[in-house]
Scaffold this active site. Structure first.
Site, mmCIF file in Angstrom:
data_model
loop_
_atom_site.group_PDB
_atom_site.id
_atom_site.type_symbol
_atom_site.label_atom_id
_atom_site.label_comp_id
_atom_site.label_asym_id
_atom_site.label_seq_id
_atom_site.Cartn_x
_atom_site.Cartn_y
_atom_site.Cartn_z
ATOM 1 C CE1 TYR A 24 -3.770 -2.308 0.100
ATOM 2 C CE2 TYR A 24 -2.788 -3.239 2.087
ATOM 3 C CZ TYR A 24 -3.718 -3.300 1.068
ATOM 4 O OH TYR A 24 -4.607 -4.348 1.012
ATOM 5 C CG ASN A 75 -10.145 1.586 -1.023
ATOM 6 O OD1 ASN A 75 -10.563 0.430 -0.934
ATOM 7 N ND2 ASN A 75 -8.852 1.876 -1.038
ATOM 8 C CG HIS A 81 -12.681 -8.581 -1.380
ATOM 9 N ND1 HIS A 81 -12.471 -8.231 -2.687
ATOM 10 C CD2 HIS A 81 -11.703 -7.950 -0.661
ATOM 11 C CE1 HIS A 81 -11.387 -7.451 -2.760
ATOM 12 N NE2 HIS A 81 -10.915 -7.264 -1.544
ATOM 13 C CG ASP A 88 -28.370 -4.720 -1.158
ATOM 14 O OD1 ASP A 88 -28.207 -5.052 -2.353
ATOM 15 O OD2 ASP A 88 -28.710 -5.529 -0.273
ATOM 16 C CG HIS A 101 -9.832 -1.683 -4.908
ATOM 17 N ND1 HIS A 101 -10.313 -1.977 -3.662
ATOM 18 C CD2 HIS A 101 -10.861 -1.869 -5.765
ATOM 19 C CE1 HIS A 101 -11.575 -2.341 -3.767
ATOM 20 N NE2 HIS A 101 -11.937 -2.283 -5.029
ATOM 21 C CG LEU A 102 -4.725 2.642 -1.914
ATOM 22 C CD1 LEU A 102 -4.554 2.438 -0.424
ATOM 23 C CD2 LEU A 102 -4.102 3.946 -2.368
ATOM 24 C CB SER A 103 -3.250 -3.302 -3.952
ATOM 25 O OG SER A 103 -4.496 -3.823 -3.499
ATOM 26 N NE ARG A 112 -6.013 -9.325 -0.530
ATOM 27 C CZ ARG A 112 -6.264 -8.894 0.703
ATOM 28 N NH1 ARG A 112 -7.161 -7.967 0.907
ATOM 29 N NH2 ARG A 112 -5.602 -9.370 1.740
HETATM 30 C C1 DQA Z 1 -7.843 -2.448 -0.920
HETATM 31 C C2 DQA Z 1 -7.782 -3.908 -1.401
HETATM 32 C C3 DQA Z 1 -8.594 -4.810 -0.482
HETATM 33 O O1 DQA Z 1 -8.529 -6.161 -0.936
HETATM 34 C C4 DQA Z 1 -8.051 -4.765 0.924
HETATM 35 O O2 DQA Z 1 -8.844 -5.544 1.796
HETATM 36 C C5 DQA Z 1 -7.877 -3.381 1.441
HETATM 37 C C6 DQA Z 1 -7.434 -2.325 0.530
HETATM 38 C C7 DQA Z 1 -6.922 -1.537 -1.753
HETATM 39 O O3 DQA Z 1 -7.066 -0.327 -1.639
HETATM 40 O O4 DQA Z 1 -6.049 -2.031 -2.468
HETATM 41 O O5 DQA Z 1 -8.039 -3.123 2.628
HETATM 42 O O6 DQA Z 1 -9.165 -1.985 -1.094
#
Ligand code: DQA
Length: 147
Positions: A24, A75, A81, A88, A101-103, A112
């Site tokens: 991250y 985010n 997941h 909803d 998502h950062l990753s 994921r």
């Molecule tokens: C996340 C990716 C998710 O799988 C993880 O649980 C996170 C961060 C991301 O920003 O990459 O907490 O949402």
């Protein structure tokens, strides 16, 4: 309506800068908030930036957004997941939704790869680190200008 963009962050994102830095990065959530504020500084938009470890609080913010937000950037972190309830709530919101998502969740563990939120998101941005939030703001302003 005031032109407010909500940026909602899910669990453990308050620990950015300390948390799995190899995945991250070094920047804190405060740094990301500053980047977003700076980006919107000379725009017509105002920003509501928040984070919670609680699913119910996130849902309450989305519900508040039904009346108060022009667009939602979310985010959902780990709730991405798992949470039908967040999906909803987002389905009741009429405006634009961008999932960030950062990753790159599609290149990580298989659990994921699936996102409930993607079913509602107008755009999904992943694997770009904090720049993903800026790309989401650009996407929203470009699309609002078109409409
Ligand atoms: C996340 C990716 C998710 O799988 C993880 O649980 C996170 C961060 C991301 O920003 O990459 O907490 O949402």
């Amino acid at each position: 309506m005031e032109k407010t963009i909500f940026i909602i962050n899910g669990p453990n994102l308050n620990l950015l800068g300390k948390r799995e830095k190899d995945i991250y990065g070094q920047q804190t959530l405060g740094d990301i908030e500053e980047l977003c504020k700076e980006k919107l500084k000379n725009s017509d938009f105002s920003l509501f930036f928040c984070q919670s470890n609680s699913e119910s609080e996130i849902i309450n913010w989305i519900q508040r957004g039904i009346n108060d937000a022009l667009a939602i950037i979310i985010n959902p972190a780990g709730f991405t997941h798992t949470s039908v309830a967040i999906l909803d709530a987002l389905k009741v919101f009429d405006g634009m939704v961008v999932e960030v998502h950062l990753s790159d969740i599609s290149k990580r563990e298989s659990f994921r790869h699936f996102s409930y939120v993607s079913e509602r998101a107008d755009k999904v941005i992943k694997g770009k680190g904090p720049d993903g939030y800026i790309e989401a703001l650009d996407f929203i302003s470009e699309n609002l200008l078109k409409s």
